[in-house]
Design an enzyme around this catalytic site. Structure first.
Site, PDB file in Angstrom:
ATOM      1  N   TYR A 123       0.844  -1.211   0.000  1.00 16.97           N
ATOM      2  CA  TYR A 123       0.000   0.000   0.000  1.00 16.97           C
ATOM      3  C   TYR A 123       0.875   1.256   0.000  1.00 16.97           C
ATOM      4  CZ  TYR A 123      -3.485   3.389   1.637  1.00 16.97           C
ATOM      5  OH  TYR A 123      -4.306   4.483   1.766  1.00 16.97           O
ATOM      6  N   HIS A 209       6.328  -7.914   0.163  1.00 18.73           N
ATOM      7  CA  HIS A 209       6.729  -7.597   1.539  1.00 18.73           C
ATOM      8  C   HIS A 209       8.157  -8.082   1.831  1.00 18.73           C
ATOM      9  CE1 HIS A 209       2.871  -6.170   3.202  1.00 18.73           C
ATOM     10  NE2 HIS A 209       2.385  -6.863   2.185  1.00 18.73           N
ATOM     11  N   SER A 263       6.926 -14.957  35.963  1.00 21.68           N
ATOM     12  CA  SER A 263       6.311 -16.232  35.594  1.00 21.68           C
ATOM     13  C   SER A 263       7.358 -17.334  35.520  1.00 21.68           C
ATOM     14  CB  SER A 263       5.646 -16.097  34.233  1.00 21.68           C
ATOM     15  OG  SER A 263       6.646 -16.027  33.232  1.00 21.68           O
ATOM     16  N   GLY A 264       8.617 -16.950  35.563  1.00 19.38           N
ATOM     17  CA  GLY A 264       9.671 -17.932  35.363  1.00 19.38           C
ATOM     18  C   GLY A 264      10.138 -17.947  33.914  1.00 19.38           C
ATOM     19  N   GLY A 265       9.411 -17.257  33.026  1.00 17.64           N
ATOM     20  CA  GLY A 265       9.767 -17.237  31.614  1.00 17.64           C
ATOM     21  C   GLY A 265      10.681 -16.074  31.247  1.00 17.64           C
ATOM     22  N   VAL A 266      11.018 -16.018  29.960  1.00 21.63           N
ATOM     23  CA  VAL A 266      11.979 -15.030  29.486  1.00 21.63           C
ATOM     24  C   VAL A 266      11.460 -13.593  29.631  1.00 21.63           C
ATOM     25  CG1 VAL A 266      13.354 -14.308  27.490  1.00 21.63           C
ATOM     26  CG2 VAL A 266      12.670 -16.678  27.718  1.00 21.63           C
ATOM     27  N   ASP A 267      10.227 -13.365  29.173  1.00 25.09           N
ATOM     28  CA  ASP A 267       9.752 -11.988  29.065  1.00 25.09           C
ATOM     29  C   ASP A 267       9.679 -11.301  30.426  1.00 25.09           C
ATOM     30  OD1 ASP A 267       9.467 -12.887  26.521  1.00 25.09           O
ATOM     31  OD2 ASP A 267       7.297 -13.136  26.632  1.00 25.09           O
ATOM     32  N   SER A 268       9.049 -11.982  31.397  1.00 22.19           N
ATOM     33  CA  SER A 268       8.921 -11.326  32.701  1.00 22.19           C
ATOM     34  C   SER A 268      10.291 -11.206  33.365  1.00 22.19           C
ATOM     35  CB  SER A 268       7.930 -12.068  33.594  1.00 22.19           C
ATOM     36  OG  SER A 268       8.392 -13.354  33.904  1.00 22.19           O
ATOM     37  N   SER A 269      11.210 -12.133  33.082  1.00 22.90           N
ATOM     38  CA  SER A 269      12.544 -12.033  33.683  1.00 22.90           C
ATOM     39  C   SER A 269      13.311 -10.846  33.100  1.00 22.90           C
ATOM     40  CB  SER A 269      13.357 -13.305  33.430  1.00 22.90           C
ATOM     41  OG  SER A 269      12.659 -14.416  33.903  1.00 22.90           O
ATOM     42  N   LYS A 409      10.317 -11.354  20.072  1.00 22.86           N
ATOM     43  CA  LYS A 409      10.917 -12.303  21.012  1.00 22.86           C
ATOM     44  C   LYS A 409      12.438 -12.368  20.924  1.00 22.86           C
ATOM     45  CE  LYS A 409       9.898 -15.577  24.015  1.00 22.86           C
ATOM     46  NZ  LYS A 409       8.866 -15.429  25.046  1.00 22.86           N
TER      47      LYS A 409
END
Ligand code: XMP
Length: 553
Positions: A123, A209, A263-269, A409
């Site tokens: 576009y 794209h 949470s123990g995961g990557v993002d929150s850490s 990510k």
């Protein structure tokens, strides 16, 4: 979760869904940047004007891969503001509208006279070409998918590309009948002008794209635009982003306290690590043990926390509460609802014990934002809302801090590594919020959870031993509500079945089952049946998504 805009394109390609609905969504703390309050702090800057494509933010990430700071802004940011920001280049994203549609989003026409290199994508190309007097042919049908593209003229934009390559198309209208100011650079069978440039001005267009990985040389094309045509040297680093985020957090938070749910995961850490760098012991973290965690997970989180952060950690032991409420419940969505509700209740109660907290930090990533259609000003269409979005409700009364909101990510992983978080955390497979509850099929029982934990731990250990863990995006064991006949010694047994799931995926929206070597499968099976009590059979899940999902519930 994951690189979802690609998945959305794939989804569009597979399911033929079209992008038509406009989005409205809540205000966020990032809208100022989106509205043009960008501060490049002396870094080379490329701006992406957002015409609503699901992959607009993916363009910014591809530009950042060239070590150039890139920000997505409103499509109609004024030419005057753009001149002030002094970007090295502008990229006009794709979008769901037709240039002929009512209210089709338009840029400030003066941007084409700024002398700043412009690359219009899909576009964005049609708008650019139309603004310069070319013809755009309307089309009732949209073209999705991979197609062969041949270059027809040499140009620095196509430097280093073969004469023919695969590109990803997702469009309805297309440019035809160029005027003499323009030259076509490439074509496909159905699209005579797949790439275009102005003969004198630095105006370029691509009908396909380049930002999606399905376009074979898309990265090279964008690199050519950013490096050669815009003349960027590429000095920006992920550490610059960390510095910027830290400063922003400090300014916003002042002397207040921030709560971060771990949470123990990557993002929150990564969020916790960023906040800790920014505000030190003004950070309080809450980790809810819902009794549905993997083997050793709570200990791991506690140990890791103690070694990285010298600040307040609240571990809430809520296992009994969750398991009691889940007793006898076998419907997966009911399980999810119960877990979600209890999590909020438990979190809210614990947060009350942190009296001076004003902010809540969350590890929302860009794919979560786009999937829930949460870009407040954007012309993007809402495609689907995903079960990873959400978490804590607004009524908790905190102001939100979401420092990963613009990132993908792998950028978050890089940030985590740069912040000194350990490899095994950074590369950990995602683990769903409802945890083992959706992997213990049917009604959950404590012995069933114990069986599942043991089997799952063996699986993960064997994948590490075989050096395969990083090659697989998600692997886990599932306890089936099925007993079957077996034999142990001279006795007949009638025991549980464990299913093994391992998938390879770019985005978690589509996935392929992982072709685990037979020897590895054999070892996993032998170890589970030998050492996990009550299991006499192990099966391997060889279904792809679609038609299956990754989780079994
Ligand atoms: P499915 O099963 O839909 O899973 O193919 C795709 C990804 O999402 C994760 N998943 C969840 N994550 N809450 C979460 O936080 C959930 O209810 C949930 N269900 C699935 C799944 O683990 C996979 O990574």
């Amino acid at each position: 979760m994951g690189d979802s805009p690609l998945a959305i394109l794939a989804d569009l390609a597979v399911n033929g869904k079209t992008m038509t609905e406009p989005t409205t969504a809540p205000e966020t703390d990032r809208t100022d940047m989106y509205r043009g309050e960008v501060d490049p702090r002396g870094e080379e800057l490329v701006l992406v004007l957002d015409f609503g494509s699901q992959t607009a933010q993916l363009i910014t990430r591809r530009v950042r891969e060239q070590n150039v700071f890139c920000q997505m802004v409103r499509h109609d940011l004024s030419a005057e503001r753009i001149r002030e920001l002094n970007p090295k280049g502008l990229i006009l994203s794709g979008g769901p509208a037709s240039v002929y549609g009512d209210g089709a989003p338009q840029p400030d026409p003066a941007i084409f006279d700024l002398g700043i290199p412009i690359l219009g994508i899909c576009y964005g190309m049609q708008i650019t070409c139309r603004s310069q007097g070319n013809t755009v042919i309307p089309s009732d049908s949209r073209e999705f998918g991979r197609t062969d593209c041949a270059t027809t003229s040499s140009d620095p934009l196509f430097e280093g590309l073969p004469a023919a390559s695969t590109v990803w198309m997702s469009h309805g209208d297309q440019v035809e009948g160029l005027n003499t100011n323009f030259v076509s650079l490439a074509q496909t069978d159905t699209c005579p002008v797949a790439a275009v440039k102005h003969r004198e001005r630095p105006l370029y267009g691509l009908q396909f794209h380049p930002e999606v990985t399905h376009t074979e040389y898309g990265g090279r094309l964008l690199a050519n635009f950013v490096r050669t045509i815009c003349g960027c040297r590429g000095t920006w680093k992920i550490s610059s982003l960390i510095d910027r985020e830290i400063e922003t957090i400090r300014e916003r938070v002042g002397s207040n306290r921030v709560i971060c749910g771990l949470s123990g995961g990557v993002d929150s850490s990564v969020v916790a690590a960023l906040l800790y760098r920014a505000i030190g012991d003004q950070l309080s973290c809450i980790f809810v043990d819902n009794g549905l965690l993997r083997k050793g997970e709570r200990d791991e989180v506690e140990e890791r926390f103690a070694s990285h952060f010298k600040t307040d950690l609240h571990v809430v032991d809520a296992g009994d509460l969750f398991l009691n409420e889940l007793a006898g419940v076998s419907d997966p969505q009911k399980k999810r609802k119960i877990i979600g509700r209890l999590f909020i209740d438990v979190f809210r109660e614990e947060a009350k014990s942190i009296p001076d907290a004003h902010f809540l930090a969350q590890g929302t990533l860009y794919p979560d934002v786009i999937e829930s259609g949460a870009n407040p000003d954007g012309p993007a269409a809402t495609i689907k809302s995903h079960h990873n979005v959400g978490g804590l409700p607004e009524e908790l009364g905190f102001e939100l801090i979401e420092p990963l909101r613009d990132l993908f990510k792998d950028e978050v992983r890089n940030m985590g590594l740069e912040l000194g978080l350990p490899d095994n955390l950074i590369w950990r497979h995602p683990f769903p919020g409802p945890g083992l509850a959706v992997r213990c099929l049917g009604a959950i029982t404590p012995p069933g959870l114990e069986t599942l934990r043991e089997a799952d731990a063996i699986l993960i250990e064997e994948l590490h031993n075989a050096g395969l863990y990083r090659d697989i995006q998600q692997a886990f064991a599932v306890l089936l509500p099925v007993q079957s006949v077996g034999v142990m010694g001279d006795d007949r047994t009638y025991e549980d079945t464990i299913a093994i799931r391992a998938v390879q995926t770019d985005d978690f929206m589509t996935a392929d089952w992982y072709h685990l070597p037979y020897e590895v499968l054999g070892r996993i099976s032998t170890r589970i049946t030998n050492s996990v009590r009550g299991v006499n059979r192990v099966v391997y899940d060889i279904s792809s998504k679609p038609p299956s999902t990754i989780e079994w519930e």
